[in-house]
Design an enzyme around this catalytic site. Sequence first.
Site, PDB file in Angstrom:
ATOM      1  N   GLU A   1      -0.652 -45.219 -15.889  1.00  0.00           N
ATOM      2  CA  GLU A   1      -1.545 -44.334 -15.142  1.00  0.00           C
ATOM      3  C   GLU A   1      -1.029 -44.173 -13.716  1.00  0.00           C
ATOM      4  O   GLU A   1      -0.594 -45.136 -13.082  1.00  0.00           O
ATOM      5  CB  GLU A   1      -2.965 -44.892 -15.128  1.00  0.00           C
ATOM      6  CG  GLU A   1      -3.953 -43.916 -14.524  1.00  0.00           C
ATOM      7  CD  GLU A   1      -5.393 -44.345 -14.699  1.00  0.00           C
ATOM      8  OE1 GLU A   1      -6.130 -44.316 -13.705  1.00  0.00           O
ATOM      9  OE2 GLU A   1      -5.771 -44.702 -15.832  1.00  0.00           O
TER      10      GLU A   1
ATOM     11  N   ASP B   1     -10.663 -52.642 -18.196  1.00  0.00           N
ATOM     12  CA  ASP B   1      -9.249 -52.412 -17.853  1.00  0.00           C
ATOM     13  C   ASP B   1      -8.393 -52.254 -19.106  1.00  0.00           C
ATOM     14  O   ASP B   1      -7.475 -51.428 -19.140  1.00  0.00           O
ATOM     15  CB  ASP B   1      -8.723 -53.560 -16.986  1.00  0.00           C
ATOM     16  CG  ASP B   1      -9.444 -53.628 -15.643  1.00  0.00           C
ATOM     17  OD1 ASP B   1      -9.306 -52.684 -14.847  1.00  0.00           O
ATOM     18  OD2 ASP B   1     -10.160 -54.620 -15.407  1.00  0.00           O
TER      19      ASP B   1
ATOM     20  N   ASP C   1      -2.783 -49.819 -17.318  1.00  0.00           N
ATOM     21  CA  ASP C   1      -3.681 -49.413 -16.239  1.00  0.00           C
ATOM     22  C   ASP C   1      -3.420 -50.386 -15.097  1.00  0.00           C
ATOM     23  O   ASP C   1      -3.932 -51.500 -15.098  1.00  0.00           O
ATOM     24  CB  ASP C   1      -5.136 -49.484 -16.698  1.00  0.00           C
ATOM     25  CG  ASP C   1      -6.115 -49.143 -15.588  1.00  0.00           C
ATOM     26  OD1 ASP C   1      -5.784 -48.302 -14.732  1.00  0.00           O
ATOM     27  OD2 ASP C   1      -7.216 -49.728 -15.570  1.00  0.00           O
TER      28      ASP C   1
END
Length: 174
Positions: free
Chosen positions: A67, A139, A7
Amino acid sequence: MRVLGIDPGSRIAGFGVIDVAGQQRSYVASGCIKTPVGGTLPERVKALLDGIAQIVETYQPDIAAVEIVFVNVNPQSTLLLGQARGAVIAALVLAGLPIAEYTALQVKQAVVGNGHADKDQVGHMVQRLLRLSGIPQADAADALAVALAHSQHASGVAGQLQKQGRSIRRGRLI
């Protein structure tokens, strides 16, 4: 198959590593790469490059899933996030890893079943799916969700290939 989920973030980038064997998903590790507070862009990029390189060396993933950046209301924030994502992808490419990319909508849909789920829902599902004793930091939970989304996608692709008499080994079609 060992999947590294990322991420990306310009201040904090989450990572999550899972092992996938058939329909079984097992937690390996997760955490965050924190860039220097108030650091310049080159300092942040270096922290991301070094952090990803260390994670890849330590956990030896077969593939990375990242992502895709969303468009933010603030163009400056979007630009910084895009630069962080570029640094992450560069580190993964330098490590020789194949890379899969997923939007936040795809990740949430795969993990929660709702593409508009909030962070709490994602964290709870990551905890449940990986049978963790607690919810990971946000996260790290998001990165684990990216890895889980890829594992679901890869399982579907592997099943289709198996029907054709083919398979994927170490991220390569054979």
